[in-house]
Design an enzyme around this catalytic site. Structure first.
Site, PDB file in Angstrom:
ATOM      1  N   HIS A  50       8.295 -11.034  -1.176  1.00  0.00           N
ATOM      2  CA  HIS A  50       8.934 -10.374  -0.032  1.00  0.00           C
ATOM      3  C   HIS A  50      10.075  -9.528  -0.547  1.00  0.00           C
ATOM      4  CE1 HIS A  50      10.895  -9.887   3.889  1.00  0.00           C
ATOM      5  NE2 HIS A  50       9.768 -10.286   4.422  1.00  0.00           N
ATOM      6  N   ASP A 107       3.053 -14.412   6.225  1.00  0.00           N
ATOM      7  CA  ASP A 107       1.646 -14.069   6.425  1.00  0.00           C
ATOM      8  C   ASP A 107       0.685 -14.999   5.714  1.00  0.00           C
ATOM      9  OD1 ASP A 107       1.931 -11.772   8.052  1.00  0.00           O
ATOM     10  OD2 ASP A 107       2.713 -10.703   6.316  1.00  0.00           O
ATOM     11  N   HIS A 134       2.839  -3.589   6.489  1.00  0.00           N
ATOM     12  CA  HIS A 134       3.795  -4.221   7.401  1.00  0.00           C
ATOM     13  C   HIS A 134       3.096  -5.326   8.199  1.00  0.00           C
ATOM     14  CE1 HIS A 134       7.235  -4.836   9.785  1.00  0.00           C
ATOM     15  NE2 HIS A 134       7.284  -3.712  10.490  1.00  0.00           N
TER      16      HIS A 134
HETATM   17  N1  ACO Z   1       1.398 -11.106  -6.411  1.00  0.00           N
HETATM   18  C1  ACO Z   1       1.609 -10.908  -7.749  1.00  0.00           C
HETATM   19  N2  ACO Z   1       2.695 -10.310  -8.257  1.00  0.00           N
HETATM   20  C2  ACO Z   1       3.599  -9.882  -7.380  1.00  0.00           C
HETATM   21  C3  ACO Z   1       3.458 -10.046  -5.989  1.00  0.00           C
HETATM   22  C4  ACO Z   1       2.316 -10.702  -5.510  1.00  0.00           C
HETATM   23  N3  ACO Z   1       2.113 -10.902  -4.217  1.00  0.00           N
HETATM   24  N4  ACO Z   1       4.542  -9.514  -5.353  1.00  0.00           N
HETATM   25  C5  ACO Z   1       5.325  -9.030  -6.304  1.00  0.00           C
HETATM   26  N5  ACO Z   1       4.760  -9.246  -7.564  1.00  0.00           N
HETATM   27  C6  ACO Z   1       5.353  -8.923  -8.842  1.00  0.00           C
HETATM   28  C7  ACO Z   1       5.251  -7.430  -9.139  1.00  0.00           C
HETATM   29  O1  ACO Z   1       4.062  -7.139  -9.825  1.00  0.00           O
HETATM   30  C8  ACO Z   1       6.487  -7.210  -9.960  1.00  0.00           C
HETATM   31  O2  ACO Z   1       6.215  -7.729 -11.243  1.00  0.00           O
HETATM   32  P1  ACO Z   1       6.805  -6.954 -12.556  1.00  0.00           P
HETATM   33  O3  ACO Z   1       8.298  -7.102 -12.447  1.00  0.00           O
HETATM   34  O4  ACO Z   1       6.211  -7.661 -13.721  1.00  0.00           O
HETATM   35  O5  ACO Z   1       6.363  -5.527 -12.413  1.00  0.00           O
HETATM   36  C9  ACO Z   1       7.523  -8.133  -9.341  1.00  0.00           C
HETATM   37  O6  ACO Z   1       6.748  -9.207  -8.746  1.00  0.00           O
HETATM   38  C10 ACO Z   1       8.379  -7.466  -8.265  1.00  0.00           C
HETATM   39  O7  ACO Z   1       7.501  -6.865  -7.304  1.00  0.00           O
HETATM   40  P2  ACO Z   1       7.865  -5.613  -6.390  1.00  0.00           P
HETATM   41  O8  ACO Z   1       6.605  -4.905  -6.009  1.00  0.00           O
HETATM   42  O9  ACO Z   1       8.959  -4.808  -7.044  1.00  0.00           O
HETATM   43  O10 ACO Z   1       8.526  -6.296  -5.120  1.00  0.00           O
HETATM   44  P3  ACO Z   1       8.772  -5.584  -3.736  1.00  0.00           P
HETATM   45  O11 ACO Z   1       9.993  -6.216  -3.174  1.00  0.00           O
HETATM   46  O12 ACO Z   1       8.756  -4.107  -3.845  1.00  0.00           O
HETATM   47  O13 ACO Z   1       7.475  -5.986  -2.902  1.00  0.00           O
HETATM   48  C11 ACO Z   1       6.029  -7.027  -1.397  1.00  0.00           C
HETATM   49  C12 ACO Z   1       7.482  -6.894  -1.875  1.00  0.00           C
HETATM   50  C13 ACO Z   1       5.445  -5.642  -1.031  1.00  0.00           C
HETATM   51  C14 ACO Z   1       5.994  -7.912  -0.144  1.00  0.00           C
HETATM   52  C15 ACO Z   1       5.194  -7.653  -2.542  1.00  0.00           C
HETATM   53  O14 ACO Z   1       5.713  -8.924  -2.878  1.00  0.00           O
HETATM   54  C16 ACO Z   1       3.716  -7.755  -2.193  1.00  0.00           C
HETATM   55  O15 ACO Z   1       2.974  -6.785  -2.389  1.00  0.00           O
HETATM   56  N6  ACO Z   1       3.256  -8.948  -1.668  1.00  0.00           N
HETATM   57  C17 ACO Z   1       1.897  -9.103  -1.243  1.00  0.00           C
HETATM   58  C18 ACO Z   1       1.678  -8.459   0.130  1.00  0.00           C
HETATM   59  C19 ACO Z   1       2.290  -9.276   1.251  1.00  0.00           C
HETATM   60  O16 ACO Z   1       2.131 -10.481   1.317  1.00  0.00           O
HETATM   61  N7  ACO Z   1       2.995  -8.579   2.179  1.00  0.00           N
HETATM   62  C20 ACO Z   1       3.591  -9.221   3.342  1.00  0.00           C
HETATM   63  C21 ACO Z   1       5.083  -9.175   3.288  1.00  0.00           C
HETATM   64  S1  ACO Z   1       5.764 -10.030   4.688  1.00  0.00           S
HETATM   65  C22 ACO Z   1       5.727  -8.933   5.974  1.00  0.00           C
HETATM   66  O17 ACO Z   1       5.662  -7.736   5.818  1.00  0.00           O
HETATM   67  C23 ACO Z   1       5.720  -9.445   7.393  1.00  0.00           C
END
Ligand code: ACO
Length: 450
Positions: free
Chosen positions: A327, A383, A288
């Protein structure tokens, strides 16, 4: 559950026959019984309790939904913040974040979020004066901070000390009184920066700089953080403005994990200091409030622009994530990231460029053109650039979640205040799918074997 037309339905339940179908409704057929149910749709949702009438027999508890993480469940009605993740839109009380970032300041935005409209000039002046009158903390709270270990994390010091305020303001437990609620909201917005600055100074082993009511909210915070012993200390106006902007952008984001904690804990009718402590604890988690720190670690690990292709290859192979991208809600450029990116250049003109910026810019350029990221709608989130700015301003990474918690306090309070006036508000108490054993008889210790 499948949906079928009435003509296909073998048998209808008497209750559902009597209940006239509303114009917006969904018809559900329970294939276990053949019964059909009309469920009203209001604001794009069905009331989950409507499902309880769907039973196999009278002893059946009725149908529930299973939604870990609340991915598709509206937990409240709220008029505070609007997000359209597909279009990259964020509005507080209807005002686009871009307009607030350009024309408002943090305390005005806090008023807007809590009271639902922009304040008049007099209201704003009184609000600012009230907040600045409540920035001091009781000396005993300072003693608590002194008692933490030299390397205590400032976010945990903040969580603990904000909860401790509950013991100083006993009237806060009367949350049914709007005037008492208002005073606690003022105290919380006023004291969070003082607690945070004292926690930071404790971690450095430096004596505390007390709040100065003559300064702006942000100017006072920067002074408590960075003024060591200079009577003429004034924070750089560009950095003050940058922090003001970052505070506006972080003020609220509807029903995220920490806001949900605020509402859920607050629904027990505990005082707001305890609820804010719970929300701050939720924000401390790396999924988060900790992502911008992870971005910095990632950029430092990449080290130079020429290492980016190899790094991207490992991301696309699913070995790691590009931190600061993607996101749960935004499937477009996070509007806050756009504003922060523009502001970063102004900050770096004062602080000198963060050497990791070139790596960040190149990563973004590549990712926005790359099929992997485009197909998955992965864009920079809030972020991606904020950590670079905080680092350039001289903040250690342990302060990053603290710099998130201070501005989010007004959002948490706006949501909490809204909840107090919501007649549908009940204590948060989800259901479960029980997966344990059926009834078993107690076995005395001596009969249990080894
Ligand atoms: N880098 C590479 N691939 C990614 C990323 C990323 N940052 N984020 C998502 N993906 C890919 C996943 O591997 C998945 O691919 P697939 O369909 O081939 O399996 C697809 O995109 C969907 O990803 P999910 O994990 O289902 O998306 P979810 O909505 O659950 O996750 C999250 C969102 C946790 C923010 C994710 O994008 C992530 O981990 N990002 C990096 C961490 C980050 O920056 N967090 C800050 C969020 S902003 C905040 O909290 C204030």
């Amino acid at each position: 559950m499948s949906l079928v037309t009435k003509e296909n339905t073998p048998m209808s339940d008497s209750r559902t026959k009597e209940a006239p179908p509303t114009q917006d409704h969904v018809t559900v057929t329970d294939h276990r019984t053949g019964r059909e149910y009309d469920l009203p749709i209001t604001d794009g949702t069905i009331n989950a309790l409507e499902l309880r009438q769907i039973k196999v027999n009278e002893d059946d508890f009725g149908l529930m939904t299973y939604d870990p993480g609340f991915s598709n469940t509206a937990s409240c009605r709220s008029s505070v913040t609007f997000i359209d993740g597909e279009k990259g839109i964020l509005r507080y009380r209807g005002y686009p974040i871009e307009q607030l970032a350009e024309q408002s300041n943090y305390l005005e935005t806090a008023w807007l979020l809590i009271f639902g409209r922009l304040p008049t000039a007099t209201e704003l002046q009184e609000w600012e004066a009230e907040i600045s009158r409540h920035t001091l903390i009781h000396e005993n709270v300072r003693h608590f901070i002194n008692a933490f270990r030299y390397d205590a994390h400032p976010m945990v010091m903040l969580i603990s000390t904000v909860a401790s305020l509950s013991t100083f303001y006993k009237e806060a437990s009367d949350i049914s009184n709007p005037e008492i609620r208002r005073l606690q909201m003022i105290r919380l917005i006023a004291k969070m920066p003082t607690l945070a600055a004292f926690a930071y100074r404790h971690s450095l082993g430096h004596r505390y700089t007390y709040p100065n009511n003559q300064l702006s909210y942000i100017g006072n915070f920067l002074t408590m953080l960075f003024n060591l012993n200079d009577r003429d200390f004034r924070p750089d106006p560009v950095l003050e403005q940058a922090l003001n902007l970052l505070f506006i952008l972080h003020a609220d984001h509807e029903q995220n994990c920490s806001t949900n904690a605020m509402r859920s804990v607050g629904s027990s009718r505990v005082d707001p200091y305890c609820s804010i402590a719970a929300a701050t604890a939720a924000l401390y988690g790396p999924l988060h409030g900790g992502a911008n720190e992870a971005v910095l670690r990632m950029l430092a690990e990449i080290g130079s622009v020429d290492k980016i292709p190899a790094f991207m290859k490992s991301v696309k192979a699913g070995e790691r994530r590009l931190m600061g991208f993607g996101h749960r809600v935004y499937k477009n450029y996070d509007p806050r990231a756009k504003i922060i990116k523009e502001m970063a250049h102004q900050v770096f003109r004062v602080t000198g460029k963060n050497e990791l910026l070139d790596i960040a810019l190149e990563l973004e350029k590549i990712a926005l053109q790359d099929e992997y990221f485009v197909d998955r709608k992965l864009y920079p989130n809030v972020d991606f650039y904020s950590g670079l700015i905080y680092q350039a301003m001289g903040f250690p990474t342990t302060m990053f979640p603290v710099l998130f918690a201070i501005p989010r306090t007004c959002g948490w309070l706006a949501q909490w205040e809204e909840m107090q006036g919501d007649p549908a508000n009940r204590i948060s108490r989800p259901r479960q799918i029980y997966t344990g054993s059926d009834e078993v008889d107690y076995v005395p210790l001596e009969q249990r074997g080894s």
